[in-house]
Design a protein around this motif. Structure first.
Motif, PDB file in Angstrom:
ATOM      1  N   LYS A  89      -9.394   5.792   1.016  1.00  0.00           N
ATOM      2  CA  LYS A  89      -8.270   5.792   0.085  1.00  0.00           C
ATOM      3  C   LYS A  89      -8.139   4.429  -0.567  1.00  0.00           C
ATOM      4  O   LYS A  89      -8.348   3.403   0.072  1.00  0.00           O
ATOM      5  CB  LYS A  89      -6.965   6.074   0.845  1.00  0.00           C
ATOM      6  CG  LYS A  89      -6.790   7.494   1.313  1.00  0.00           C
ATOM      7  CD  LYS A  89      -5.385   7.623   1.895  1.00  0.00           C
ATOM      8  CE  LYS A  89      -5.310   8.705   2.945  1.00  0.00           C
ATOM      9  NZ  LYS A  89      -4.064   8.646   3.714  1.00  0.00           N
ATOM     10  N   THR A 112      -2.669   0.809   1.986  1.00  0.00           N
ATOM     11  CA  THR A 112      -3.437   2.019   1.711  1.00  0.00           C
ATOM     12  C   THR A 112      -4.865   1.896   2.238  1.00  0.00           C
ATOM     13  O   THR A 112      -5.327   2.720   3.012  1.00  0.00           O
ATOM     14  CB  THR A 112      -3.448   2.341   0.210  1.00  0.00           C
ATOM     15  OG1 THR A 112      -2.101   2.559  -0.179  1.00  0.00           O
ATOM     16  CG2 THR A 112      -4.266   3.575  -0.083  1.00  0.00           C
ATOM     17  N   LYS A 113      -5.558   0.853   1.833  1.00  0.00           N
ATOM     18  CA  LYS A 113      -6.916   0.689   2.342  1.00  0.00           C
ATOM     19  C   LYS A 113      -6.914  -0.102   3.651  1.00  0.00           C
ATOM     20  O   LYS A 113      -7.817   0.021   4.463  1.00  0.00           O
ATOM     21  CB  LYS A 113      -7.789  -0.006   1.294  1.00  0.00           C
ATOM     22  CG  LYS A 113      -9.223  -0.245   1.781  1.00  0.00           C
ATOM     23  CD  LYS A 113     -10.225  -0.101   0.663  1.00  0.00           C
ATOM     24  CE  LYS A 113     -11.640  -0.372   1.175  1.00  0.00           C
ATOM     25  NZ  LYS A 113     -11.863  -1.825   1.399  1.00  0.00           N
ATOM     26  N   ARG A 172       8.953  10.316  -6.939  1.00  0.00           N
ATOM     27  CA  ARG A 172       7.661  10.429  -6.265  1.00  0.00           C
ATOM     28  C   ARG A 172       7.254  11.881  -6.195  1.00  0.00           C
ATOM     29  O   ARG A 172       8.035  12.717  -5.774  1.00  0.00           O
ATOM     30  CB  ARG A 172       7.729   9.807  -4.870  1.00  0.00           C
ATOM     31  CG  ARG A 172       6.391   9.788  -4.195  1.00  0.00           C
ATOM     32  CD  ARG A 172       6.345   8.972  -2.916  1.00  0.00           C
ATOM     33  NE  ARG A 172       5.098   9.311  -2.259  1.00  0.00           N
ATOM     34  CZ  ARG A 172       4.969  10.282  -1.357  1.00  0.00           C
ATOM     35  NH1 ARG A 172       6.020  10.963  -0.955  1.00  0.00           N
ATOM     36  NH2 ARG A 172       3.791  10.570  -0.860  1.00  0.00           N
ATOM     37  N   LYS A 191       4.624   9.726   3.922  1.00  0.00           N
ATOM     38  CA  LYS A 191       4.187   9.892   2.527  1.00  0.00           C
ATOM     39  C   LYS A 191       2.662   9.881   2.398  1.00  0.00           C
ATOM     40  O   LYS A 191       2.119   9.940   1.304  1.00  0.00           O
ATOM     41  CB  LYS A 191       4.761   8.758   1.675  1.00  0.00           C
ATOM     42  CG  LYS A 191       6.273   8.759   1.557  1.00  0.00           C
ATOM     43  CD  LYS A 191       6.732   7.555   0.738  1.00  0.00           C
ATOM     44  CE  LYS A 191       8.242   7.423   0.781  1.00  0.00           C
ATOM     45  NZ  LYS A 191       8.681   6.193   0.089  1.00  0.00           N
ATOM     46  N   LYS A 192       1.978   9.723   3.540  1.00  0.00           N
ATOM     47  CA  LYS A 192       0.509   9.684   3.572  1.00  0.00           C
ATOM     48  C   LYS A 192      -0.076   8.572   2.694  1.00  0.00           C
ATOM     49  O   LYS A 192      -1.082   8.742   2.011  1.00  0.00           O
ATOM     50  CB  LYS A 192      -0.077  11.043   3.182  1.00  0.00           C
ATOM     51  CG  LYS A 192       0.372  12.165   4.121  1.00  0.00           C
ATOM     52  CD  LYS A 192      -0.378  13.453   3.850  1.00  0.00           C
ATOM     53  CE  LYS A 192      -0.203  14.470   4.951  1.00  0.00           C
ATOM     54  NZ  LYS A 192       1.159  14.646   5.462  1.00  0.00           N
ATOM     55  N   LEU A 193       0.583   7.425   2.712  1.00  0.00           N
ATOM     56  CA  LEU A 193       0.111   6.286   1.926  1.00  0.00           C
ATOM     57  C   LEU A 193      -0.682   5.302   2.781  1.00  0.00           C
ATOM     58  O   LEU A 193      -1.405   4.468   2.269  1.00  0.00           O
ATOM     59  CB  LEU A 193       1.306   5.537   1.317  1.00  0.00           C
ATOM     60  CG  LEU A 193       2.202   6.333   0.365  1.00  0.00           C
ATOM     61  CD1 LEU A 193       3.439   5.514   0.004  1.00  0.00           C
ATOM     62  CD2 LEU A 193       1.428   6.696  -0.898  1.00  0.00           C
ATOM     63  N   SER A 194      -0.526   5.407   4.109  1.00  0.00           N
ATOM     64  CA  SER A 194      -1.141   4.433   5.006  1.00  0.00           C
ATOM     65  C   SER A 194      -2.489   4.929   5.499  1.00  0.00           C
ATOM     66  O   SER A 194      -2.714   6.135   5.614  1.00  0.00           O
ATOM     67  CB  SER A 194      -0.220   4.200   6.205  1.00  0.00           C
ATOM     68  OG  SER A 194      -0.900   3.528   7.243  1.00  0.00           O
ATOM     69  N   SER A 254      -2.081   7.221   8.454  1.00  0.00           N
ATOM     70  CA  SER A 254      -1.345   8.476   8.308  1.00  0.00           C
ATOM     71  C   SER A 254      -2.039   9.609   9.064  1.00  0.00           C
ATOM     72  O   SER A 254      -3.254   9.791   8.939  1.00  0.00           O
ATOM     73  CB  SER A 254      -1.249   8.876   6.834  1.00  0.00           C
ATOM     74  OG  SER A 254      -0.590   7.882   6.102  1.00  0.00           O
TER      75      SER A 254
END
Lengths: 514, 449
Positions: free
Chosen positions: B190, A426-427, B38, A303-306, A309
């Motif tokens: 991010k 995430t960060k 989502r 999900k490209k949240l990490s 990723s």
């Protein structure tokens, strides 16, 4: 609202200590080996035909995959305080979780009643995730399974003689009280459980597993001149009462809790700021768990949240770091014969000499990323859907002795015991909290310091791992990991590690009197 | 949902018949639905019906508890017998027992905790609201690059309690919530954050659009975070975090911490322990309160309890066991699940509003921290010392400037609440059932570089 994934010691450990004839008569492998689906027949009274009907209902609206997860969990707990058994607790939780999957979409429902009617109702609710009727998955015949046993047990806690358990508790209680006159309160807990699982999916995979868990813990309070401090120690795993002969005796655990409580009476306040930190072996693996573990769970990555990723093949840590997740160590708390989707756990190299090699996958994330499931699909219980979770996560040995590492530090902190940690995946910012830490002065461990907190950024701190020891040690039970509201038991391990700098929380400010 | 009052009463009788001196039966049941969307697609649909019952007995001064999710007659009857077997393992403790009879009863005011309209919403409507919320957040700013998912959840829960002193009670409560998590990206970094709304009443939820936009604002404002040097500075505590301190103090005032002497508030009733401007109340009868209920887990009639008044500790908060231990008053603070015996728990717990506008509080700070988050397990309930990871915004000359991250905040709960210099007028229960207005603390230690 901030979703942080976390780990805690002790407090959330699932209770369990059963000894009743009533629900234990049913138990245990061996005797029911003649049955084809022993657990299914013994605990759930559900037939293969019924399972097929339920899977069929879950697929009826076009889902591509469906599974059913039956659970019968016996938990029990004895709590001992003020020299008496304060409470005895025992319970049975049973239920079935039914899931329908389409791509990465899931429909999920559960029921505590295992009648065909209630299961079909739940399956119909789960089926609603699909509505176009475009795919028509076929249910494969339920296959045979070959049992594994990574939890070899001599004396299952759940069926053990109650008086024997009470002896263990009393031994701990006496040892803690005798340890030091400043110990004013002792609390001993004996918790165990057995979780019987039967699993079937539309691909024809069928599994049964009986997962034991056992935890013995002591909390002490020490008091001196009006100051009160606490100490906690626990031990256990997927092991029986032989734990006390093989690893630590009840009195060893109790004395360690008492030692910590007394030690903390003399702990001093700590200076806030950047410090060189030496992490002791074993429980310091909480750093790995937070700094890299969660960030490498594959759902966060597809999900490209990490912050990890899309970085497979990149250098994400000091080359001294090789990090592995492995659910295969016998009797360890995070070990599983089979994950909660019927896949076998593996030894998964996550980071090799500093290079990111891969993620921990469940069925859905593996499909999304085009890889095989690594057997990390886990769930808290029947009433939660599975997701990628850690099992036993550890850092491989390096080349330095713990002594060499300590001697290399002129001024710093030695952190050995922890209460927990958490991370913003995430960060990558993480926090973890010490329950046992000391100053390092001229290469030597000196004064104990008051519960410090270490904060940092995962990818950043992993590049600051300056020395990795050769004394890898796994934690002795106790750790429970939380993610999206689900708690699962995990193991972890690390050798002694030096981190060149990390922010340490404290109440003192450099150059300013308190 | 089934009415379980008869079952509970019958089981109490059965436990008595099998030899219990006293007993209670606690049954919880719930129906729920939740969905996650989502990036505009449904990720999860979940439906749940759940139930469990706990049997608790007292015999010869000892107590035991059993529980099950299987309500079939045969299982439950065996469980009754089993409970009276297990109690033989426990020891006599003269403080054991049910709550005193004179405290049993139901609060008769209208708690407003059940909203029928929530049950009538269709899944389609719920999904549409969640999609609207996520879309509003994603469209808010081009730096919002990803979504962690947007969720709706609703449930109706029922609690049934019967005991051998004749108490039988049952209540239902609803709750609905929406939440969304977003990611923002700038200069390769991010950041994730989000926002939520919940209420017992559907028509009191914040609108999907406003929740989505607030989530986006909160995510974006984290961009460009810095570390700061370690220093002791004034700290403005956002209501989202200020409630933590109220919760920590409640834990120390819990009767079960006091009789164990595992608290820094031992022997402090009647003494001024925090700034005189502080009054802390636990009110189980608040209208539409998330933790409101007509009776507690022991059947004690709900009331409002003033824990701290003008800085003075007025009472310890007690279930009946702790009250007997301390010869103190039962305060109706027993909480439990069907799997556990009662213990002391807060209901709607809050620090009373002050007079200051939060904007003026920020303006009064020349150089300090606006604290928005604390995390980690570094709270010592025995001493009140805490050391936690934190993040927030730096205040310079009365203005919020850049975000600060990877810092720690450490101190002692009592010291912090003694050093309260201003209390905001912005108390709200939008964030949870433990709440506080904005607080200004004269000095706290911030750990950084």
């Amino acid at each position: 609202m901030k979703r942080r994934d976390f780990i805690v010691k002790g407090a959330f450990a699932l209770g369990a200590v059963a000894t009743s004839d009533l629900w234990l008569s049913k138990i245990v492998a061996g005797e029911s080996a003649m049955l084809k689906n022993p657990l299914l027949d013994t605990y759930f009274q559900v037939s293969q035909e019924q399972i097929k009907k339920v899977l069929g209902a879950a697929l009826a609206k076009g889902a591509e995959f469906a599974d059913v997860f039956f659970e019968y969990r016996i938990t029990s707990n004895l709590s001992f305080e003020e020299d008496m058994v304060k409470s005895a607790r025992r319970g049975i939780v049973q239920g079935v979780g039914i899931r329908a999957v389409k791509g990465d979409q899931i429909g999920f429902a559960f029921s505590e009643e295992l009648t065909l009617e209630k299961m079909t109702e739940a399956a119909n609710a789960a089926a609603a995730i699909a509505s176009d009727n475009t795919t028509k998955a076929r249910i494969q015949p339920i296959g045979a399974f070959t049992p594994k046993n990574l939890y070899k047990i001599n004396e299952l806690a759940t069926t053990a003689d109650l008086n024997k358990k009470l002896e263990c508790i009393k031994e701990a209680n006496e040892a803690a009280k005798k340890y030091d006159p400043r110990i004013v309160r002792v609390n001993v807990g004996f918790n165990d459980e057995v979780k019987h699982i039967a699993y079937a999916n539309s691909d024809g995979v069928y599994w049964e597993d009986s997962q034991p868990m056992f935890m013995f813990q002591t909390v002490c309070i020490a008091e001196q001149n009006g100051r009160r401090e606490t100490g906690y120690t626990g031990g256990g795993g997927r092991i029986g009462l032989e734990y006390f002969n093989q690893k630590r005796k009840p009195s060893d655990i109790a004395k360690d809790a008492a030692r910590l409580a007394v030690l903390n009476l003399s702990a001093v306040e700590i200076e806030a700021g950047l410090q060189t930190v030496v992490l002791g072996n074993s429980d310091s693996a909480v750093l790995l768990h937070e700094a890299v573990g969660h960030g490498l769970e594959a759902d966060f990555n597809y999900k490209k949240l990490s912050n990890y990723s899309g970085r497979v093949g990149e250098k994400v840590a000091s080359e001294q770091c090789t990090v592995v997740d492995e659910g295969l160590f016998e009797n360890m708390r995070g070990t599983i014969n089979v994950d909660d989707e019927g896949n076998s756990p593996q030894s998964t190299v996550l980071i090799e000499n500093g290079i990111l090699r891969g993620y921990m996958n469940d069925r859905i994330s593996a499909k999304k990323l085009g890889v095989k499931s690594s057997g990390n699909g886990r769930r808290q219980a029947y009433n939660y859907p599975p997701m990628p979770r850690m099992t036993n996560t550890y850092l491989r040995n390096g080349k330095y002795s713990a002594e060499e590492i300590l001697q290399s530090v002129k001024k710093g902190i030695y952190a050995k015991g922890f209460t927990g940690g958490n991370v913003d995946i995430t960060k990558g910012d993480f926090t973890f909290s010490c329950s046992e830490a000391y100053l390092i002065e001229d290469g030597k461990i000196t004064t104990p310091v008051k519960g410090a907190t270490l904060v940092g950024n995962g990818p950043d701190v992993m590049t600051k791992v300056a020395m990795v020891g050769n004394d890898l040690k796994f934690t002795d039970g106790g750790w429970t990991c939380g993610k999206n509201g689900q708690m699962v038991p995990v193991g972890m391990g690390t050798p002694t590690v030096k981190v060149s700098e990390i922010t340490v929380g404290g109440t003192k400010v450099k150059g300013k009197a308190e | 949902m089934n009415d379980y009052r008869n079952l509970a009463s019958e089981l109490v009788s059965a436990l008595k018949k099998q030899g219990a001196d006293a007993a209670d039966v606690y049954i919880t049941s719930s129906n729920g639905f939740n969905t996650t969307v989502r990036l505009g697609e449904i990720e999860k649909l979940q439906q749940s019906t759940s139930k469990g019952l706990g049997l608790r007995v007292f015999k010869n001064g000892a107590t035991a508890l059993t529980f099950t999710t299987d309500f079939q007659g045969k299982t439950v009857q065996e469980l009754v017998k089993e409970t009276l077997e297990i109690v033989k393992v426990s020891n006599t403790d003269k403080y054991n027992g049910l709550a005193p009879k004179e405290f049993l009863g139901e609060y008769k005011g209208n708690l407003m905790i059940f909203d029928e309209s929530i049950m009538k919403l269709t899944p389609e409507k719920k999904i549409a609201m969640v999609k609207e919320m996520e879309e509003a957040g994603r469209a808010f700013d081009k730096r919002i690059t990803n979504s962690n998912g947007a969720s709706w959840a609703n449930s109706v829960g029922q609690v049934t309690l019967a005991n051998s002193d004749g108490f039988v009670g049952q209540y239902q409560a609803t709750v609905a919530s929406m939440s969304v998590g977003l990611l923002a990206e700038e200069n390769g970094v991010k950041q994730g954050d989000g926002w939520y709304t919940f209420n017992r009443y559907f028509n009191k939820l914040a609108s999907p659009k406003s929740v989505g936009e607030e989530a986006a604002r909160r995510t974006i404002r984290r961009l460009g975070g810095k570390k700061v040097k370690s220093q002791a500075v004034p700290v403005v505590i956002d209501p989202a975090v200020a409630g933590n301190f109220v919760g920590m103090l409640f834990g120390a005032a819990s009767g079960s911490s006091i009789y164990r002497r595992s608290s820094y508030l031992v022997d402090k009733v009647g003494q001024e322990i925090v700034a005189p401007a502080i009054t802390i109340i636990d009110d189980a009868t608040m209208t539409d309160g998330l933790a409101s209920r007509p009776f507690d887990a022991e059947g004690v009639k709900s009331s409002s309890v003033t824990v701290i008044e003008n800085g003075v500790l007025k009472t310890y908060v007690c279930d009946s066991y702790a009250a007997r231990r301390l010869t103190a008053k039962v305060t109706g603070n027993a909480g439990r699940t069907y799997q556990s015996a009662p213990g002391v728990a807060a209901t709607n717990l809050f620090l009373k509003n002050g007079k200051d506008d939060p904007k003026d509080i920020i303006k009064s700070v020349k150089n300090g921290l606006y604290l928005t988050e604390m995390f980690g397990s570094g709270v010592n309930g025995v001493t009140g010392d805490f050391s936690q990871g934190a993040s927030g915004y730096w205040i310079e000359n009365g203005e919020m400037t850049y975000p600060v991250q990877e810092i720690t905040i450490a101190g002692n709960v009592l010291k912090v609440l003694k050093n309260v210099q201003a209390i905001g007028n912005d108390l709200s229960f939008r964030l949870g059932s433990t709440a506080s207005p904005t607080l200004l603390i004269s000095e706290m230690t911030v750990g950084g570089e």
